[in-house]
Design a protein around this motif. Sequence first.
Motif, mmCIF file in Angstrom:
data_model
loop_
_atom_site.group_PDB
_atom_site.id
_atom_site.type_symbol
_atom_site.label_atom_id
_atom_site.label_comp_id
_atom_site.label_asym_id
_atom_site.label_seq_id
_atom_site.Cartn_x
_atom_site.Cartn_y
_atom_site.Cartn_z
ATOM 1 N N PHE A 182 0.762 -0.901 0.003
ATOM 2 C CA PHE A 182 -0.039 0.057 -0.055
ATOM 3 C C PHE A 182 1.045 1.352 0.101
ATOM 4 O O PHE A 182 1.808 1.419 0.821
ATOM 5 C CB PHE A 182 -1.039 0.063 1.295
ATOM 6 C CG PHE A 182 -1.740 1.217 1.418
ATOM 7 C CD1 PHE A 182 -3.060 1.432 0.721
ATOM 8 C CD2 PHE A 182 -1.438 2.207 2.365
ATOM 9 C CE1 PHE A 182 -3.616 2.281 0.784
ATOM 10 C CE2 PHE A 182 -2.241 3.478 2.454
ATOM 11 C CZ PHE A 182 -3.237 3.476 1.649
ATOM 12 N N ASP A 183 0.663 2.146 -1.015
ATOM 13 C CA ASP A 183 1.588 3.116 -1.170
ATOM 14 C C ASP A 183 3.169 2.835 -1.229
ATOM 15 O O ASP A 183 3.921 3.364 -0.595
ATOM 16 C CB ASP A 183 1.452 4.085 -0.068
ATOM 17 C CG ASP A 183 0.414 4.985 -0.466
ATOM 18 O OD1 ASP A 183 -0.222 5.142 -1.705
ATOM 19 O OD2 ASP A 183 -0.285 5.702 0.362
ATOM 20 N N GLY A 184 3.404 1.511 -1.687
ATOM 21 C CA GLY A 184 4.815 1.214 -1.638
ATOM 22 C C GLY A 184 5.402 0.287 -0.376
ATOM 23 O O GLY A 184 6.465 0.023 -0.563
ATOM 24 N N GLN A 185 4.432 0.210 0.607
ATOM 25 C CA GLN A 185 4.754 -0.412 2.058
ATOM 26 C C GLN A 185 3.993 -1.568 1.952
ATOM 27 O O GLN A 185 2.877 -1.786 1.753
ATOM 28 C CB GLN A 185 4.149 0.584 3.137
ATOM 29 C CG GLN A 185 4.652 0.064 4.314
ATOM 30 C CD GLN A 185 4.389 1.166 5.405
ATOM 31 O OE1 GLN A 185 3.670 1.990 5.240
ATOM 32 N NE2 GLN A 185 5.129 1.276 6.472
ATOM 33 N N GLU A 186 5.182 -2.512 2.394
ATOM 34 C CA GLU A 186 4.532 -4.008 2.480
ATOM 35 C C GLU A 186 3.463 -4.216 3.612
ATOM 36 O O GLU A 186 4.140 -3.745 4.937
ATOM 37 C CB GLU A 186 5.703 -4.979 2.641
ATOM 38 C CG GLU A 186 5.112 -6.626 2.717
ATOM 39 C CD GLU A 186 4.313 -7.096 1.783
ATOM 40 O OE1 GLU A 186 4.741 -6.681 0.632
ATOM 41 O OE2 GLU A 186 3.409 -7.821 1.944
ATOM 42 N N LEU A 187 2.481 -4.474 3.585
ATOM 43 C CA LEU A 187 1.508 -4.591 4.600
ATOM 44 C C LEU A 187 1.237 -5.894 5.370
ATOM 45 O O LEU A 187 1.285 -5.993 6.902
ATOM 46 C CB LEU A 187 0.073 -4.273 4.386
ATOM 47 C CG LEU A 187 -0.051 -2.854 3.908
ATOM 48 C CD1 LEU A 187 -1.675 -2.583 3.482
ATOM 49 C CD2 LEU A 187 0.312 -1.853 4.682
ATOM 50 N N THR A 188 1.533 -7.039 4.680
ATOM 51 C CA THR A 188 1.404 -8.289 5.337
ATOM 52 C C THR A 188 2.248 -8.721 6.420
ATOM 53 O O THR A 188 2.109 -9.413 7.371
ATOM 54 C CB THR A 188 1.512 -9.260 4.444
ATOM 55 O OG1 THR A 188 2.869 -9.459 3.600
ATOM 56 C CG2 THR A 188 0.636 -9.488 3.181
#
Lengths: 319, 297
Positions: free
Chosen positions: B67-73
């Motif tokens: 999300f916006d380049g940031q890994e969320l998992t």
Amino acid sequence: MALLRAATRRVVIFLVTVLVASAVIFGIVQALPGDVALATLGMGASPESVDALRVQWGLDRPLALRYLEWVVGMVHGDFGASYLTGQSVVSQIGPPLAVTAWLVGLSMPLSLLAALPLGLVGAMGRRRWFGVSVNAATHVGLAIPVFFVGAILTIIFAVKLRWVRANGYVPLTTSPGEWAIRLVLPVASIVIVQACFLARYVRAGFIDVLTEDYYRTARAVGWTRWRGLWRHGIRNVATSVVTVIGLQLASLLVGAILVEQTFAMPGLGSLLVQAVRRRDLMVVQGVGMLLVAAVLTVNFLVDLAYLAIDPRLKRGGRS
Amino acid sequence: MSVLRVRDLTVSFGRRHLVAVDQVSLDIEPGQRLGLVGASGSGKTVLASTIIGLLPDNAHVDGSVTFDGQELTTLPDREFSAIRGKDLTMVFQEPMTALDPTMRVGRQAAELVALHSESSQGTTRQLVVDVFDRVGLDQASRIVDAYPHELSGGQRQRVIIAMALINRPSLVICDEPTTALDATVQAKVLRLLDEELASVDAACLFISHDLGLVASLCSDVAVIHAGRIVERGRTEQVFHHPSHPYTAGLVATASIDKVRPGERLPVIEDFFDPSTVDSAPPSESTNRPHRRIRRSR
């Protein structure tokens, strides 16, 4: 106006309950086997002397008359006098009441203070080792009788370590230091058992919240797990815990006798047992009435607390 | 850069690893609205919960969500919570139960602002009133002091939408936001959602089983079946010329007005035989919420 009507209703209910309770208490006490005159003089006393004592204490007069005298006296603040010592019941109840009030009044808030984090951890970690161990610990704490906890605490802190005293009671006004040092263990004993008991309700309440949609919403708006659960769960938990605390407070007023006996404290429970043993019926009746009033007051406060906790109850409507 | 990028996402539950979402990949560009359609139990809600990081404890996640380049998992909860409600928000299906019954709705909305900024109390209240006003809540200054039970379902859903938009997110996940509302309120709430998403320029993942809603709101659509995306494209393209038989079935069953009186209503199976397709539901399917589940690995 609705408030006034509700308040009036409350007062009427209170008065009726007290009246009914007084009749029931009086009836039960009179029906108790044994007789104060006989108990005082001993089994070997001659029937004539027993009768003489009964006449002297007015026990030969009709039940209804004695009941009426007692009720009218209470309305005027006179709860009668002990047959044995002639002391007024009020002055006899005073000091033990202070002991029990301190005991219960200190241990209930502390129990709650301990139960909240225990229940929170137990709920959040209910499928993980830390929650399961907290839950197991509260079960163990619940299974141990309070006098046993008291005995163990006494052995450790009063006998071995000699940090505190484990016997008797000194009024706060006499010596605050002595008062505190003797209250630590009895209060701790009650807190350990009560906290475990309350923690189970706190845990169940928080587990309910974990499955609620509004907890998911709280998480979705940016609350972290723990803070979201506390913030949006505490009111839900409070509803059930307040109910339990109300019940516990009432039963603890007399139930504290186990702790009072363990630590040789002259509390209300001890007074009651002693009075029953001696057939000192006026004292028994007085303590009974006091407990009835206490329970009613606690229930009233619990109802008030509900209103403060859950806004849906204020208008009686919920969807 | 895509605001949301999902790659090979597989979500399974429990010790038996029952699969609810299977190898899903999708992108959402800034401001884009993607409809996600599928039957109950097809994995729509699990997919949404995975993206916003609110899966139950017994879920296993494989693959990647950025999300916006940031890994969320793999993002820790504390850092994820800073994104949730701010840049990534969600509108839930159940307006009746999604709000805390013991807290005034204005305060619940104000929490969002307080959690994600340092603005003072005084201006927050005005901000909440303004947003309530914008989502069409009459007498917004009074509604902020109401408890959820004092509001209608439509009003509550407006509150929830206001909460989802108050921090001007870049992506709003809407999980069947109008299902619980009656038809007239539904249309109003939908129009509102349409306008407000546009006004804050937010992208949207719109989950629904109602093709009509998706068509009116979304430029693109993805069809999910048994945890897999079976078709994806421009909305009119997918609905008018479905390439996957499951989509064809969905479209046909949604067009009840084309059925002549007396004729049997179409069912998905007229178009689509699950047993012949790779993504067939399992024979061991259970009554759990995620009915079409399969054992992985």
